[in-house]
Write a protein that holds these residues in place. Structure first.
Motif, PDB file in Angstrom:
ATOM      1  N   HIS A   1       0.831  -1.202   0.000  1.00  0.00           N
ATOM      2  CA  HIS A   1       0.000   0.000   0.000  1.00  0.00           C
ATOM      3  C   HIS A   1       0.870   1.258   0.000  1.00  0.00           C
ATOM      4  O   HIS A   1       1.851   1.341   0.754  1.00  0.00           O
ATOM      5  N   PRO A   2       0.549   2.243  -0.836  1.00  0.00           N
ATOM      6  CA  PRO A   2       1.349   3.471  -0.890  1.00  0.00           C
ATOM      7  C   PRO A   2       1.485   4.170   0.460  1.00  0.00           C
ATOM      8  O   PRO A   2       2.509   4.819   0.718  1.00  0.00           O
ATOM      9  N   ALA A   3       0.499   4.050   1.334  1.00  0.00           N
ATOM     10  CA  ALA A   3       0.605   4.667   2.659  1.00  0.00           C
ATOM     11  C   ALA A   3       1.743   4.053   3.459  1.00  0.00           C
ATOM     12  O   ALA A   3       2.375   4.732   4.282  1.00  0.00           O
TER      13      ALA A   3
ATOM     14  N   LEU B   1      -0.122  11.702  -0.569  1.00  0.00           N
ATOM     15  CA  LEU B   1      -0.427  10.625  -1.496  1.00  0.00           C
ATOM     16  C   LEU B   1      -1.336  11.169  -2.591  1.00  0.00           C
ATOM     17  O   LEU B   1      -2.351  11.818  -2.309  1.00  0.00           O
ATOM     18  N   THR B   2      -0.959  10.926  -3.845  1.00  0.00           N
ATOM     19  CA  THR B   2      -1.834  11.239  -4.958  1.00  0.00           C
ATOM     20  C   THR B   2      -1.974   9.984  -5.825  1.00  0.00           C
ATOM     21  O   THR B   2      -1.349   8.955  -5.548  1.00  0.00           O
ATOM     22  N   SER B   3      -2.781  10.078  -6.869  1.00  0.00           N
ATOM     23  CA  SER B   3      -2.994   8.915  -7.728  1.00  0.00           C
ATOM     24  C   SER B   3      -3.307   9.372  -9.142  1.00  0.00           C
ATOM     25  O   SER B   3      -3.667  10.529  -9.383  1.00  0.00           O
TER      26      SER B   3
ATOM     27  N   SER C   1      -0.175   5.145  -8.137  1.00  0.00           N
ATOM     28  CA  SER C   1      -0.150   6.068  -7.001  1.00  0.00           C
ATOM     29  C   SER C   1       1.194   6.790  -6.953  1.00  0.00           C
ATOM     30  O   SER C   1       2.130   6.470  -7.697  1.00  0.00           O
ATOM     31  N   ASN C   2       1.259   7.749  -6.036  1.00  0.00           N
ATOM     32  CA  ASN C   2       2.423   8.627  -6.003  1.00  0.00           C
ATOM     33  C   ASN C   2       2.624   9.153  -4.588  1.00  0.00           C
ATOM     34  O   ASN C   2       1.720   9.759  -4.017  1.00  0.00           O
ATOM     35  N   CYS C   3       3.802   8.897  -4.019  1.00  0.00           N
ATOM     36  CA  CYS C   3       4.237   9.631  -2.830  1.00  0.00           C
ATOM     37  C   CYS C   3       4.785  10.964  -3.344  1.00  0.00           C
ATOM     38  O   CYS C   3       5.866  11.035  -3.923  1.00  0.00           O
TER      39      CYS C   3
ATOM     40  N   VAL D   1      -7.797  -1.247  -5.296  1.00  0.00           N
ATOM     41  CA  VAL D   1      -6.711  -2.209  -5.494  1.00  0.00           C
ATOM     42  C   VAL D   1      -6.464  -2.971  -4.194  1.00  0.00           C
ATOM     43  O   VAL D   1      -6.474  -2.391  -3.102  1.00  0.00           O
ATOM     44  N   ALA D   2      -6.195  -4.272  -4.319  1.00  0.00           N
ATOM     45  CA  ALA D   2      -5.978  -5.131  -3.142  1.00  0.00           C
ATOM     46  C   ALA D   2      -4.510  -5.103  -2.717  1.00  0.00           C
ATOM     47  O   ALA D   2      -3.770  -6.079  -2.868  1.00  0.00           O
ATOM     48  N   TYR D   3      -4.066  -3.974  -2.195  1.00  0.00           N
ATOM     49  CA  TYR D   3      -2.688  -3.832  -1.746  1.00  0.00           C
ATOM     50  C   TYR D   3      -2.413  -4.698  -0.515  1.00  0.00           C
ATOM     51  O   TYR D   3      -3.300  -4.921   0.317  1.00  0.00           O
ATOM     52  N   ASN D   4      -1.160  -5.146  -0.372  1.00  0.00           N
ATOM     53  CA  ASN D   4      -0.680  -5.667   0.906  1.00  0.00           C
ATOM     54  C   ASN D   4      -0.453  -4.478   1.833  1.00  0.00           C
ATOM     55  O   ASN D   4       0.017  -3.419   1.398  1.00  0.00           O
ATOM     56  N   ARG D   5      -0.763  -4.673   3.101  1.00  0.00           N
ATOM     57  CA  ARG D   5      -0.627  -3.553   4.027  1.00  0.00           C
ATOM     58  C   ARG D   5      -0.119  -4.046   5.365  1.00  0.00           C
ATOM     59  O   ARG D   5      -0.670  -4.987   5.946  1.00  0.00           O
ATOM     60  N   LEU D   6       0.936  -3.396   5.864  1.00  0.00           N
ATOM     61  CA  LEU D   6       1.480  -3.695   7.185  1.00  0.00           C
ATOM     62  C   LEU D   6       0.861  -2.776   8.227  1.00  0.00           C
ATOM     63  O   LEU D   6       0.479  -1.638   7.935  1.00  0.00           O
TER      64      LEU D   6
END
Length: 286
Positions: free
Chosen positions: A43-45, A68-70, A76-78, A269-274
């Motif tokens: 995940h971009p976050a 965060l933008t997209s 996506s974009n940091c 989108v099904a991002y992986n997220r920690l």
């Protein structure tokens, strides 16, 4: 799986790719702006969190928040990471469920590069193709008037007074004078308001088709003002026209991106997220 993700994220922020990129974008080298393109299923976050923590751990303060933008689901974009000694840069991320994080193949990145840098030398060479008008007293007054115009105030309305809703937008103008002169006058106008401006940079940006530059993937031109107080970004996108000094295009702010747009794109989108505690374990090993 979480342990694998943690290890791969740690490896990325310790990689030669990351470290050599940071070496390339030092302000003392005359670098104005840069893009770093990656493929990732994270995940971009999470990348935003780790990037901010990385610079804190390196004792290099960031001059502004990371947003965060997209640009649609999976892109996506940091946005506008600004370390103290380096140019502001972006981590442009394409969702790829097959990898945790790795450099995007250059041939698939915008402009055919997974590291794209704009420096003083590049821009000086780029500007040789234009015959800019002299920046005399009349031009100076017209540019000053532009920074009091209704078109400019429309950009301020969207990107200063509604920054909680809007995270990106361009005011498009026709322009015949050198962008560096406009950037200087813009800085003065913003500071006259009592606002704190980090810097202004005039650069180009690529189209949205991967690979070599084509008619669909060419360089647009812009002037970016990075404000610290109030914290926002103001951007003028310009089209060369030697018959004018500076003149707004007769349409509203373009490329407008709202928080709702971004949340919709990220949620598709099904991002992986920690979790935060899992991210802190990665930070502890950086």
């Amino acid at each position: 799986m979480k342990k694998v993700i943690q290890r791969e994220l740690e490896n990325f922020y310790k990689s030669d790719f990351w470290r050599s990129f940071l070496d390339e974008i030092e302000l003392k080298k005359g670098v104005r702006h840069a893009h770093l393109s990656v493929d990732s299923s994270v995940h971009p976050a999470n990348l935003l969190y780790l990037t901010r923590a990385y610079f804190k751990k390196q004792n290099e303060p960031l001059r502004r928040s990371i947003w965060l933008t997209s640009e649609g689901p999976g892109f996506s974009n940091c946005y506008y990471i600004a370390p103290e000694t380096r140019c502001h840069f972006e981590i442009m991320q394409r969702y790829n469920p097959e990898v945790i994080i790795e450099p995007m193949p250059p041939e698939e990145a915008i402009g055919g590069k997974n590291i794209d840098i704009w420096d003083d030398a590049y821009m000086a060479d780029y500007y040789k193709k234009f015959e800019f008008r002299p920046f005399d007293e009349a031009a100076e007054k017209e540019v000053d008037d532009f920074f009091e115009s209704s078109a400019w105030h429309r950009l301020l309305e969207l990107m200063v007074y509604n920054v909680q809703r809007n995270k990106h937008g361009h005011l498009v103008v026709r322009m015949g004078v050198h962008p560096e002169e406009v950037a200087k006058r813009g800085l003065a106008a913003l500071r006259k308001r009592g606002w704190v401006v980090d810097r202004a940079v005039d650069i180009t940006f690529r189209g949205d088709v991967g690979g070599a530059l084509t008619s669909e993937n060419f360089e647009y031109k812009k002037i970016t003002f990075l404000l610290q107080q109030p914290e926002t970004v103001l951007e003028i996108e310009w089209e060369y026209d030697p018959s004018v000094i500076i003149e707004p295009r007769p349409y509203d702010v373009t490329r407008l991106l709202t928080i709702d747009n971004i949340q919709k794109d990220l949620g598709a989108v099904a991002y992986n997220r920690l979790t935060e505690s899992e991210l802190k374990e990665v930070v502890a090993r950086l």
